[in-house]
Design a protein around this motif. Structure first.
Motif, PDB file in Angstrom:
ATOM      1  N   ALA A 154       0.832  -1.217   0.000  1.00 11.55           N
ATOM      2  CA  ALA A 154       0.000   0.000   0.000  1.00 11.55           C
ATOM      3  C   ALA A 154       0.861   1.260   0.000  1.00 11.55           C
ATOM      4  O   ALA A 154       0.583   2.222  -0.733  1.00 11.55           O
ATOM      5  N   ILE A 155       1.919   1.248   0.792  1.00 14.14           N
ATOM      6  CA  ILE A 155       2.816   2.416   0.855  1.00 14.14           C
ATOM      7  C   ILE A 155       3.461   2.653  -0.511  1.00 14.14           C
ATOM      8  O   ILE A 155       3.475   3.784  -1.018  1.00 14.14           O
ATOM      9  N   LEU A 156       3.960   1.599  -1.143  1.00 16.39           N
ATOM     10  CA  LEU A 156       4.648   1.794  -2.431  1.00 16.39           C
ATOM     11  C   LEU A 156       3.667   2.199  -3.536  1.00 16.39           C
ATOM     12  O   LEU A 156       4.024   2.988  -4.421  1.00 16.39           O
ATOM     13  N   MET A 157       2.424   1.704  -3.463  1.00 19.47           N
ATOM     14  CA  MET A 157       1.407   2.182  -4.412  1.00 19.47           C
ATOM     15  C   MET A 157       1.177   3.679  -4.210  1.00 19.47           C
ATOM     16  O   MET A 157       1.005   4.444  -5.167  1.00 19.47           O
ATOM     17  N   GLY A 158       1.188   4.095  -2.948  1.00 23.16           N
ATOM     18  CA  GLY A 158       1.043   5.512  -2.630  1.00 23.16           C
ATOM     19  C   GLY A 158       2.210   6.334  -3.168  1.00 23.16           C
ATOM     20  O   GLY A 158       2.020   7.412  -3.742  1.00 23.16           O
ATOM     21  N   VAL A 159       3.420   5.814  -3.015  1.00 21.08           N
ATOM     22  CA  VAL A 159       4.615   6.511  -3.513  1.00 21.08           C
ATOM     23  C   VAL A 159       4.521   6.680  -5.030  1.00 21.08           C
ATOM     24  O   VAL A 159       4.812   7.755  -5.574  1.00 21.08           O
ATOM     25  N   ALA A 160       4.087   5.620  -5.710  1.00 21.35           N
ATOM     26  CA  ALA A 160       3.959   5.688  -7.171  1.00 21.35           C
ATOM     27  C   ALA A 160       2.951   6.772  -7.554  1.00 21.35           C
ATOM     28  O   ALA A 160       3.179   7.548  -8.494  1.00 21.35           O
ATOM     29  N   GLU A 161       1.861   6.839  -6.817  1.00 23.07           N
ATOM     30  CA  GLU A 161       0.840   7.857  -7.131  1.00 23.07           C
ATOM     31  C   GLU A 161       1.386   9.273  -6.898  1.00 23.07           C
ATOM     32  O   GLU A 161       1.236  10.153  -7.744  1.00 23.07           O
ATOM     33  N   VAL A 162       2.040   9.462  -5.767  1.00 23.46           N
ATOM     34  CA  VAL A 162       2.560  10.797  -5.425  1.00 23.46           C
ATOM     35  C   VAL A 162       3.630  11.229  -6.438  1.00 23.46           C
ATOM     36  O   VAL A 162       3.566  12.330  -6.995  1.00 23.46           O
ATOM     37  N   LEU A 163       4.616  10.355  -6.678  1.00 27.98           N
ATOM     38  CA  LEU A 163       5.717  10.740  -7.574  1.00 27.98           C
ATOM     39  C   LEU A 163       5.219  10.942  -9.004  1.00 27.98           C
ATOM     40  O   LEU A 163       5.698  11.837  -9.718  1.00 27.98           O
ATOM     41  N   SER A 164       4.236  10.133  -9.416  1.00 29.90           N
ATOM     42  CA  SER A 164       3.770  10.268 -10.805  1.00 29.90           C
ATOM     43  C   SER A 164       3.076  11.616 -11.026  1.00 29.90           C
ATOM     44  O   SER A 164       3.052  12.132 -12.139  1.00 29.90           O
ATOM     45  N   GLN A 165       2.545  12.190  -9.955  1.00 29.89           N
ATOM     46  CA  GLN A 165       1.903  13.505 -10.103  1.00 29.89           C
ATOM     47  C   GLN A 165       2.916  14.641 -10.232  1.00 29.89           C
ATOM     48  O   GLN A 165       2.554  15.755 -10.579  1.00 29.89           O
ATOM     49  N   LYS A 166       4.161  14.353  -9.915  1.00 25.47           N
ATOM     50  CA  LYS A 166       5.210  15.391 -10.027  1.00 25.47           C
ATOM     51  C   LYS A 166       6.288  14.942 -10.999  1.00 25.47           C
ATOM     52  O   LYS A 166       7.451  15.321 -10.879  1.00 25.47           O
ATOM     53  N   ARG A 167       5.923  14.101 -11.954  1.00 26.54           N
ATOM     54  CA  ARG A 167       6.956  13.474 -12.785  1.00 26.54           C
ATOM     55  C   ARG A 167       7.796  14.488 -13.553  1.00 26.54           C
ATOM     56  O   ARG A 167       8.980  14.276 -13.756  1.00 26.54           O
ATOM     57  N   GLN A 168       7.204  15.595 -13.980  1.00 28.80           N
ATOM     58  CA  GLN A 168       7.979  16.593 -14.739  1.00 28.80           C
ATOM     59  C   GLN A 168       9.119  17.171 -13.915  1.00 28.80           C
ATOM     60  O   GLN A 168      10.145  17.570 -14.451  1.00 28.80           O
ATOM     61  N   GLN A 169       8.921  17.248 -12.617  1.00 31.08           N
ATOM     62  CA  GLN A 169       9.946  17.844 -11.747  1.00 31.08           C
ATOM     63  C   GLN A 169      10.967  16.820 -11.241  1.00 31.08           C
ATOM     64  O   GLN A 169      11.924  17.190 -10.573  1.00 31.08           O
ATOM     65  N   LEU A 170      10.753  15.543 -11.543  1.00 29.08           N
ATOM     66  CA  LEU A 170      11.663  14.518 -11.007  1.00 29.08           C
ATOM     67  C   LEU A 170      12.895  14.350 -11.880  1.00 29.08           C
ATOM     68  O   LEU A 170      12.801  14.386 -13.105  1.00 29.08           O
ATOM     69  N   ARG A 171      14.035  14.118 -11.205  1.00 28.34           N
ATOM     70  CA  ARG A 171      15.262  13.784 -11.940  1.00 28.34           C
ATOM     71  C   ARG A 171      15.375  12.272 -12.021  1.00 28.34           C
ATOM     72  O   ARG A 171      15.175  11.577 -11.025  1.00 28.34           O
ATOM     73  N   GLY A 172      15.713  11.782 -13.175  1.00 27.17           N
ATOM     74  CA  GLY A 172      15.991  10.354 -13.316  1.00 27.17           C
ATOM     75  C   GLY A 172      14.734   9.503 -13.396  1.00 27.17           C
ATOM     76  O   GLY A 172      13.646   9.984 -13.712  1.00 27.17           O
ATOM     77  N   THR A 173      14.918   8.219 -13.091  1.00 30.20           N
ATOM     78  CA  THR A 173      13.855   7.227 -13.271  1.00 30.20           C
ATOM     79  C   THR A 173      13.644   6.482 -11.967  1.00 30.20           C
ATOM     80  O   THR A 173      14.607   6.206 -11.243  1.00 30.20           O
ATOM     81  N   VAL A 174      12.390   6.185 -11.679  1.00 30.26           N
ATOM     82  CA  VAL A 174      12.084   5.398 -10.482  1.00 30.26           C
ATOM     83  C   VAL A 174      11.511   4.053 -10.916  1.00 30.26           C
ATOM     84  O   VAL A 174      10.608   3.999 -11.757  1.00 30.26           O
ATOM     85  N   VAL A 175      12.066   2.973 -10.355  1.00 26.44           N
ATOM     86  CA  VAL A 175      11.553   1.618 -10.636  1.00 26.44           C
ATOM     87  C   VAL A 175      10.854   1.121  -9.372  1.00 26.44           C
ATOM     88  O   VAL A 175      11.463   1.056  -8.303  1.00 26.44           O
ATOM     89  N   PHE A 176       9.566   0.813  -9.502  1.00 23.79           N
ATOM     90  CA  PHE A 176       8.790   0.316  -8.364  1.00 23.79           C
ATOM     91  C   PHE A 176       8.753  -1.210  -8.456  1.00 23.79           C
ATOM     92  O   PHE A 176       8.189  -1.760  -9.405  1.00 23.79           O
TER      93      PHE A 176
END
Ligand code: NI
Length: 445
Positions: A154-176
Motif C-alpha cells: 500500500a505504501i509503495l502504491m502511494g509513492v507511485a501515485e505521489v511521484l507520478s503527479q510530479k513526474r515533470q519535476q523529477l530527476r531520473g527514473t524510479v523503478v517500483f
C-alpha cells in the motif's frame, strides 16, 4: 560614439542579455527541491486514506508466497491508471514492476515492497481481518498478513501515485518493484528477490541504488530505525550426516557410534560461536533444530542426521563461520571413528546497508521523520531477502514504526503471530520517506 565605443556597447549589451537569459533559464526551473518535497509531502498526506484502504483490502485478502495473483492484479491496475512509462507483470512469478521516467535527467532509483502473507489463521479483532484459506504443504491453512507486507504494498502504491503527479519535476527514473515470496517460495519452486534479480529487475533500466522498508509492530509509529552495515542476518541451512557403524548398544566398542559423535559435534559447534567468531564486532548464531538417528534404545545406528540454521551479519564472517563449522564437525567425527558430511546451503545473504549510502541518506531520513525519531537499531538475527538486491547494487533498508504510540514493545504483538496488528498512522511517513530518498539521492545529496 566611435567604432570602439560602439563595440564596447554591443559587447556589454550582449553580456547583459546572456546573463539575463541565464537568469531566465534559472528562474524557469519550476521548483527547488525543498518546494518539491513540501508538495510531495502534501500529496502523501492527502492520499493517506487511500493507502490505508488499500492496506485493509490486502489485509482482508492475503495470499501465500508465489500465489499473489489478486494482489498483483490490484497493483498492476493501479500502476496502469497512473500512466507510468512501463508496467511489467509476471516478473519472478507474480511480481509487478513499474517504471516512472522523470522529466529531468538523473539516476535510476529502485524502490521495493514485498507482497506475500503467511500460513497463519488471524486472531486479531478487526473489521478487515482475514478469513482467507489456502493449501500449504498439502494442508488447508488460514492465510494472514502477519508480517505487514500488506502495508508495504500500500505504501509503495502511494509513492507511485505521489511521484507520478510530479513526474515533470523529477530527476531520473524510479523503478517500483512489487516482489512476491519474501517469506520463501513453496518447496520445489523458485521465487522472491533472488528470482526477480535473475529475471533482470535491476537491469532494464539499470538501477544504481535501491531502497526498501519494513514496517515494525514493536517500533512506535513515526519512528525510523536503521543500521549501517549488517542490519539483518544471513540465514543459511546446515545439514550434517554423521556416518558410523551400527552395533548392539551393549557392546559399543564393536562399532563406531554416530550418536555420541553427533552429541560432541553439537557441543563443538557452539565453540564456532563462542571461541572462533569475533562476536563483539559481529554476532553469530548456530542452532541445530532437528536431530534424527536410530530407532531403539539398545541399537547403535549406522548414521545420525542433523539440521540447523546459521545466522551471521557480515559477509566475511559468514564465510569464516561456514569454514569453521566444516572443520569442527569433520574433525570431531574423525576423532570418534566416524565421518561427517557437512552440507551448508546458502539461503538468504546478510541484509547489508552500504555504509557510504547510509551515511549519505541519513540526513534525508532525519529531515523527514525528525532527527529525534531516527534511531540506530541493534542487528536482527532474522533474515530478509532484500539482501539479494544489495548483493548487486548499494541498498538501504530501514524499519518503519507501526506500533501504537501508547503501547510498549513488550505489549505489542510480534511479527508472524496470529494477533499481529499495526498502527496505520505510521504509513504516511513511509510514503514521504521513499519520496524524499528519491529526490535527495537524485540531487546528489
Ligand atoms: Ni516481513
Amino acid at each position: 560614439m566611435d567604432r570602439k565605443q560602439l563595440l564596447i556597447a554591443f559587447t556589454l549589451l550582449f553580456a547583459v542579455s546572456i546573463s539575463a537569459f541565464a537568469q531566465s533559464k534559472k528562474s524557469a526551473k519550476p521548483l527547488d527541491d525543498t518546494q518539491l518535497k513540501t508538495q510531495l509531502d502534501n500529496l502523501a498526506e492527502s492520499i493517506e486514506p487511500k493507502v490505508i484502504a488499500w492496506r485493509r483490502d490486502f489485509h482482508e485478502f492475503p495470499e501465500l508466497s508465489n500465489r499473489e495473483f489478486r494482489t498483483a492484479k490490484v497493483i498492476a491496475e493501479h500502476l496502469e491508471s497512473l500512466k507510468l512509462d512501463e508496467v511489467r507483470k509476471g516478473v519472478g512469478k507474480t511480481g509487478v514492476v513499474g517504471v516512472l521516467k522523470g522529466g529531468l535527467p538523473g539516476p535510476v532509483v529502485a524502490l521495493r515492497a514485498d507482497m506475500d502473507g503467511l500460513p497463519i489463521t488471524e486472531k486479531a479483532d478487526l473489521p478487515f481481518a482475514s478469513k482467507a484459506k489456502a493449501e500449504y504443504n498439502g494442508h488447508e491453512v488460514g492465510v494472514m498478513h502477519a508480517c505487514g507486507h500488506d502495508s508495504h504494498v500500500a505504501i509503495l502504491m502511494g509513492v507511485a501515485e505521489v511521484l507520478s503527479q510530479k513526474r515533470q519535476q523529477l530527476r531520473g527514473t524510479v523503478v517500483f518493484i512489487f516482489q512476491p515470496a519474501e517469506e520463501g517460495p513453496p518447496a520445489g519452486e523458485r521465487g522472491g528477490a533472488e528470482l526477480m534479480v535473475a529475471e533482470g529487475v535491476l537491469d532494464n533500466p539499470k538501477a544504481e541504488v535501491i531502497f526498501g522498508l519494513h514496517i515494525n509492530s514493536m517500533t512506535p509509529a513515526g519512528v525510523i530505525r536503521y543500521r549501517a552495515g549488517g542490519m539483518m542476518a544471513s540465514a543459511d541451512q546446515l545439514y550434517i550426516k554423521v556416518n558410523g557403524k551400527g552395533v548392539h548398544a551393549s557392546r559399543p566398542w564393536g562399532g563406531n557410534d554416530p550418536i555420541t559423535a553427533a552429541a560432541y559435534i553439537i557441543a563443538g559447534l557452539q565453540t564456532v560461536v563462542s571461541r572462533m567468531s569475533p562476536i563483539t564486532d559481529s554476532p553469530v548464531v548456530v542452532s541445530i533444530g532437528s536431530i534424527e538417528g536410530g530407532n531403539r534404545g539398545n541399537i547403535i545406528p549406522d548414521f545420525v542426521e542433523m539440521r540447523g540454521t546459521i545466522r551471521t551479519l557480515d559477509p566475511e564472517v559468514r564465510e569464516e563461520v561456514h569454514e569453521n563449522i566444516r572443520k569442527v564437525a569433520t574433525n570431531i567425527a574423525e576423532s570418534q571413528g566416524t565421518t561427517a558430511e557437512v552440507v551448508i546451503t546458502k539461503a538468504t545473504p546478510t541484509t547489508f546497508n552500504n555504509p557510504e549510502l547510509t551515511r549519505k541518506m541519513l540526513p534525508t531520513l532525519e529531515a523527514v521523520a525528525g532527527e529525534e525519531n531516527v534511531k540506530v537499531t541493534l542487528p536482527i538475527t532474522g533474515a530478509e531477502d532484500f539482501a539479494e538486491y544489495q548483493l548487486k547494487i548499494p541498498g538501504l533498508f530501514f524499519f518503519l514504526g507501526g506500533m501504537d504510540k501508547n503501547m510498549s514493545p513488550e505489549q505489542a504483538p510480534e511479527h508472524h503471530t496470529a494477533g499481529f496488528r499495526l498502527d496505520e498512522s505510521g504509513f504516511t511517513l513511509g510514503v514521504k520517506a521513499f519520496c524524499h530518498l528519491v529526490v535527495d539521492y537524485s540531487g546528489g545529496k
